[in-house]
Design a protein around this motif. Sequence first.
Motif: not given
Ligand SMILES: [Mg+2]
Lengths: 275, 275, 339, 289, 289
Positions: B164-166, B63-65, A142-144, B93-95
Motif C-alpha cells: 500500500a502506497d500512502e 518507495k513507489s519504485t 514521484s508523487g511527492g 497505488f499512490q494515485d
Molecule cells: Mg511514491
Amino acid sequence: MATYAGRLTEPAAAERQPANAGPAVDVRSLVRSFDERTVLDHLDLAIEPGEFVALLGRSGSGKSTLLRALAGLDHDVEGTGLVEVPRNVSVVFQDSRLLPWQRVLDNVTLGLSGPGTAGKGRESLAEVGLAGREQAWPNQLSGGEQQRVALARSLVREPELLLADEPFGSLDALTRIRMHGLLRRLCERHRPAVLLVTHDVDEAIALADRVLVLTDGRVDTEVEVTIDPPRDPSDPRFAELRSRLLAHLGIVNGGLQAAGPDSDVPSRRPEEVSR
Amino acid sequence: MATYAGRLTEPAAAERQPANAGPAVDVRSLVRSFDERTVLDHLDLAIEPGEFVALLGRSGSGKSTLLRALAGLDHDVEGTGLVEVPRNVSVVFQDSRLLPWQRVLDNVTLGLSGPGTAGKGRESLAEVGLAGREQAWPNQLSGGEQQRVALARSLVREPELLLADEPFGSLDALTRIRMHGLLRRLCERHRPAVLLVTHDVDEAIALADRVLVLTDGRVDTEVEVTIDPPRDPSDPRFAELRSRLLAHLGIVNGGLQAAGPDSDVPSRRPEEVSR
Amino acid sequence: GLSKADSNGTDGTNGSGAGDRKLALDAQLPITVPKGTTLTIGDPATQKALELSGQIDKLPFKVKWANISGGPQTTEAFRAGALDIGSVADIPPIHATWTGLHVRIVAAKFRVDPIHHPIYQLGIAPGVKVRSLADLRGKKIAYSPGQAQGALVLRVLQKAGLKKSDVTLVELPSTGDVYPNALAGKQVDVAPIGGVAIKRYLSKYGKDGGTTIPHGLRDDPGHLYTQVATLEDPAKAAAIRAYVQYWARAQIWMDKHPQQWIDGYYVKDQGLSEEDGRWLVKTSGHPDIPADWKPAIARQQQTIDLLARETDKPKLTAADLFDQRFAPVATDAIKNEAP
Amino acid sequence: MTTTTTATATATTASPVRVPPRTVTTAPVRRARRLGPGRPVRFGSAVGPLLLLGLWSAGSATGLIDPRILSAPWTVVTTTIDLVNDGRLPANLAVSAQRAFLGLAIGIGVGTLLALASGLNRLGEALIDGPIQIKRAIPSLALLPLLILWFGIGETMKVVTITLGVLVPVYIHTHNGLRTIDSRYVELAQTVGLGRWAFVRKVVLPGALPGFLLGLRFAVVGAWLALVVVEQINATSGIGYMMELARTYGQTDIIVVGLVVYGILGLASDGAVRLVQRKALTWRRTLAD
Amino acid sequence: MTTTTTATATATTASPVRVPPRTVTTAPVRRARRLGPGRPVRFGSAVGPLLLLGLWSAGSATGLIDPRILSAPWTVVTTTIDLVNDGRLPANLAVSAQRAFLGLAIGIGVGTLLALASGLNRLGEALIDGPIQIKRAIPSLALLPLLILWFGIGETMKVVTITLGVLVPVYIHTHNGLRTIDSRYVELAQTVGLGRWAFVRKVVLPGALPGFLLGLRFAVVGAWLALVVVEQINATSGIGYMMELARTYGQTDIIVVGLVVYGILGLASDGAVRLVQRKALTWRRTLAD
Ligand SMILES: [Mg+2]
Ligand SMILES: Nc1ncnc2c1ncn2[C@@H]1O[C@H](COP(=O)(O)OP(=O)(O)OP(=O)(O)O)[C@@H](O)[C@H]1O
Ligand SMILES: Nc1ncnc2c1ncn2[C@@H]1O[C@H](COP(=O)(O)OP(=O)(O)OP(=O)(O)O)[C@@H](O)[C@H]1O
Ligand SMILES: [Mg+2]
C-alpha cells in the motif's frame, strides 16, 4: 478586479468597497449541490487580504468544491458574494494537475511570459528541491515530486490569493517542513491571502492565522491562532487548539487513538456529513 | 506461488524453502536506475508472512519504485530475490488509480467473480464510509473518497500480501483512524504480510511491527516496534521511536519545527538522496 | 515495348466450367441445350424486352441476368469468370483481345440508315464555333482512351484529315454526365455525347449556344460477345445459340412495339420521361441484323488499324473476332418468326 | 486468478548486480501475467506484408493466381524495372507526389484551423461542423462535377479535390482530439490565466496532438488515393493516370505495379506518421509500452 | 493576464438562496476567462446545414446557381416527392440500407476483433497490421477486379466490399484507442489478477471505446459511400444505382436528390454515433463539458 464565482450575484453597488480596502474573499450563502446532495449549504466565508486561513474538514465535506467555486471554475454555484480577486491568484489542485505533455519547467512557467521566465521557473524548482529535473516529463516524477512542481508553479507567480488544496499531502516530514518554510517566506514577502486545505491539524495551527472547519456544508468552527511564530507544537496553547480542532473533527482525545465513536460501531459516517 | 519481480534471478534451488514457511518477500540486491540516477541501489528486503512493515522515506527516495518492483510491474529491475507471493496480493497505488469508465462498485470488485461479489463490494464500500456511492463515477468523488475506494478494492480481496502506497494520504484525521481500524481488523483476521508506505511517522509506529527508512536507495534504518497495541502516542516509548525515526528522516527535534538544516540555507536536498 | 498484347498465348482457363469434351471453334454448333445449362448474361435491354414480350420464361436454359454492360465492366466480369455473354459496341472486343482475353462476337446488330441515326453526336460548347468537322482544328476535344467515345474521336479526326497534334485532346472519362458538364462548363470545346444526353444538352444549353453536329460516321454496331472458353463448352455453345435467337427476336419486338418498349423500359425501368423515351426510339431508327458479316468485319478492321496506330497496339485481324458460325443464327430466327 | 504453480528454476546468477541494466538478458520470471502486448518486436511490422508477398508468389508460381488478373511478383519487378528505365514511373510519381504534397499541406493547415475554430467556439462549431459532415457524406465522384465547374479541369481542381479529401480526417480527428482534452487541464489553464493563444499552444495543440496524428495517418494515405480520382480528369501524367490508362487497356502488370506503388507509398507515409507519433508523444505511457 | 477591469454591476438579488439551483438564471459574472467552448448550444449543429440550405436557396432564387448544374431546393423537394410517390426512392433506399447495414455489422465485428488480436498481441500485430495498412492504401477501384474475381458480381461481392471499407476505420481507431490506454490501468489490471478476457472486457474495450466510436463515425458514413462504388456493378436497385443511372441520363434533379439523401444519411448516421458517444462516455470530463 472584482469578479464573481459561478452564479454569484453581486451585492448592491453601495455595499461595494474599493478593491484594496475590501476583503480578498467575501462570499455569502454559497450553495452547491450535486444531484440531490447539497455539498455547500449557504456557506459564508470572508478572507482579509494577507490573511492565512486553513480549512479543515472531513473527507468529502466540500473543501475542494469550495476552492473550485472561489477560483471561478464552478459554473453551478449559487449565492451572493463578491470575490475580490487580485490579478495574481494561484490554485494548487488536490491532484497535482501537471500537463503531461509539457516538461516540468514548462509546467512551472505555464502562463508566465517575458524575459527571465525560465530563470524564475528554474529557481522556483530549486526551492522545492527539484533542481536538475527541469526537463523531466511529469510522469517521470514521484508523487511527492509532482506535488512540489505544482507548488512551485503556484508560488512562482507570486500570487496575491493562494488557494491550495492539500499541497503537502504526499510529502515526507522534512520536505514538508521545507515547503512550510517556503510558503511562510512567500507570505512574508508578498502577503497573499491564503486558503489552505489540509488534513494535518498541526500544520493548520502552525501556519494559519485562522483555522476553519467545514461541516455539513458550512463553516462550522472558526479558531483564531494567536500564538506567535515560531509556533512550537509542544506549546500548551498549541496542544489546546489541536485538541479543540480534533474534537470538531470528531476525535476527542488528541492523537491517533480515537476515543470518539468506536470505529467498530457503525456511527455517523463521513459521507453523512453532507447529507 | 513463488514468482519474481522484474529481472530477479532466483536463488539456487537449495536455498528455496517451502512456500508456507519462507518469507513472504525476500529480495536481495535490487537495483533500479532511471537513466543515470540509481534509485534502488542493492536493496535487500525480507518480510515475514503476517508481518506488518511500514516504509518511510523522503519524497523521491524510491518507495513507489520498490513497491512496483515487488508487485512485478517493473520490467527493468535487477537483482536476486524471491518474492513468495500468495495468491491474493493487493496493491494500493499512490494515485488511487480507479478505472474512470467503471462505476465505483465495479472498480471495487474488479477481478473478482462468483456469486456474492457485488454484495462483498458493497459491504467493503460501506466499511470505508461510501455506502450509497456504488453507482457514482470515480471522477464524481472527492480525493479522499477515491482513495477510500482504492482501499476498499484492495481489502475486499482479503489479500495475503498488501502493498500500500500512502493509502491514507488524503484522509482527514477521523476517517484515517477509521481506516486504520479497518486495516487492523483485516490483519487480525487474515494476517496478510503488509508493506505500507507512509509519510506519517506516528501512523507507521501505531500500525507496524517494523518500520524501515529508505535512504540512498537502501533500507538504511530498521526499527522494531514492540509496544503492545493499542499504542498510545503519548507513551514515552512511542515518543522515543518517533524522534528516532524523525531523526533518520532529517528532523532532529520531533514536531513540525525543524531544528534540522535551516530551511533557508540550501542543504542536502531530497532529490540528492538517491544520487 | 511494354504492351501486354503479345502474351496472347495464354489459354483461357477460367471460362465457366468447360465440359470434359471441348468443342472445336470450327465444329458445327450443337443445337440441343442439355438440361441444367446455365448462362450468365449481361444484356439488360434484351432482358427487359424478353420480359415485356413474355418470352423470358421460354428460354431453353437457365439464365442468370447481370446488370452489366459496356466494355470495362464486361471484360472485368469475363476475367472473373462471372459472365458468359456481354452486350457492347465495337471497341470492347478489340480491347479485350489486347488485354489477353480470348473473345468472339456471336451476334451483331446495326441500324438502318446509320448515318442519320447515330448513337453519338459531337457536342459543341456554348460560344464555340464548330459547324463542320473541318472546324475541329485547334479545338479542345474530350478524349477517353479505351472507350467507344475515344475511338470515335480518333475516327472523326481521321475523317477530318487532322492529326492528333492539330487539336488538343483533353483526357476525361466519359462516364455519367461528365462530358455534357465539361461542355457546359466550357472546359472542352467538343465532346462526343450520346443517347439522351444529346437531347438533354440541347434543351439545357441550346439557348446559351450549345450545339451538336453529326460526325457522319457509322457508330451503330452492337455486339454480343463471349469468351472462347465458353464457346468451347458444347452445352454453353448450344445455349448461346439459343440465346442469340431470342435476342434477335427481342430486337425486332422492340422495333415493332415502340410504345410498350417506351413504357416498360425507358419510363418504368430507367426512370426517364415518356418524351425522352419517344425521342430515343425515334433517333435510334430501326435495327438491321444482317446475315452477312463481311462488310461489318471490314469496317471493324479499319477501326482496329486506326486504334492500333494511334494507341501503339499490335495489329489484329478483325475476322478473328467474329464467330461466323453465329451469323445465320439470328437472321434465321427472325425469318422463321417474322411472317 | 494468478497462477498457483511454484516457480520453475532458472539459472542462478551469483552477483548480476554490477552489470549495467541494459546488458542483462536473463528473461524475467514474472508473477503478474502480462496483459499488454509486450515490447515491440523488431521488424515485426514487416511480417504481414512479407507473408502477403509470399502467398502471392506461391499462388503465381503454382498457377493458382491467374496472371491476367494478378501478375506474378517477378513480372511486376521486371515491369517496374522497365517502367523505371523508360522514365515513366519516376516521372508520373514525381507529378503525383507534387499534387499530393500540395493538397496535403493545404489540407492539413486548413483542417487544423477549422478544427480549432470549431472546437473552441460554439459559433464556429455551428457554422463549420455541419458542412464538413455533409461534405464527408457526399460521394466525391458526385462532388467532382461541381468542383470542375468551380475550379476548371486544371491543376487547381486537382489540388482542391485532394485538399478537401485531406481536410476531412484532419478536421474530424483534431476536433475530436481537442474536444476530449481532460477538462482538468482546461481548468488549470484558466487558473494560471493563459490567454487564448497560449491556451491553444500549450494545452489544446499538444492535447489534441494524438488525435491530429491519427487523422494525419488517414490524410497522408487519402492524399495518394485521391490521385486516382483526380488524375482521370485532364491529366497526362501521374500515377493515378498511369493506372487508369493501364486499366482501360487492361495492362494487368502495370496496374499491379501501380497497386504495389500505392501499397508502398501508403505503408511508407503511414509509417512516417507513426514515427512522428512515437517521437512526439514520448510523454505518454500506454498499453503499448 | 486576466482582465483588470472592475466588475460591472448586475442586479442585486436580495436572497436568491432558497431558489433551487436549476431555476436561477442570472448570468454569472466570471473571473477566469472561459477557455473551453462553453456549453453546447441547443440546435447549434443545425445552423451550418441550414445556412448552407439558405445559401443554396438564395443562389437558386437569384439565378446565381445554374439549375442545370445544381437544381433548386424546391425542385429537389418536388422531385423527391415524385420519387417517393412512385416508390423508387424508398425501394432503392431499402435495398441500399440492407447492403449497408449488413456490411456495417460484419465490418464492425471483424474490425474490432482484428484490432483486439493485433492490439494485444505482437504476433497478431505482425500478421494483421501490415495487410490492413496495405488494403487501406490501395484504391478500392483497383481492388474491385480482385473482389469480383473472388466473390463474383452478386450480393456477396457488394457486402464484402462494404465490409472491407468499414473494417479499416474501425480497426485503425480501435487499435489506436486500445494502444493508447494509460499503462497505469494495465498495471492495475495485472495486480488485481484480471484474466485475459476480463481484461479485455473491463479495461481494453471501455478504454478503447472513445477511439472505436470515432472509427464508427467514419465507418457509418463510409458504408453509405461504398454503395456508390458497388452499386455500379451488376445492380438494378439501390441509391448508388439510382444516382449512376441519373448521371448517365443527365437527370440533374435526381442526382441532387441523391446527394441530399447522402447528406442526410451521413448527418443522421454521424449524429447517431455522436449520441451514442455522449451516452456511452458520460464518465469523461472534457473540454467540451
Ligand atoms: Mg511514491
Ligand atoms: N461531479 C460530482 N458529481 C457528484 N458529486 C460530486 C462531484 N464532485 C464532488 N462531488 C461530491 O461532493 C462532495 C464534496 O466533494 P469535495 O471534493 O469538495 O470534497 P473534499 O472536502 O475536497 O474531500 P477530500 O478531503 O476527500 O478531498 C463529495 O461527497 C463528492 O463525492
Ligand atoms: N519513469 C521514470 N523516469 C525517470 N525517473 C523516474 C521515473 N519514475 C520514477 N523516477 C524517479 O525515481 C525516483 C524515485 O521515485 P519514486 O516514485 O519511487 O519515489 P517515492 O519514494 O515514491 O517518492 P514520493 O514519496 O514522492 O512518492 C524519483 O526521483 C523519481 O523522479
Ligand atoms: Mg478535496
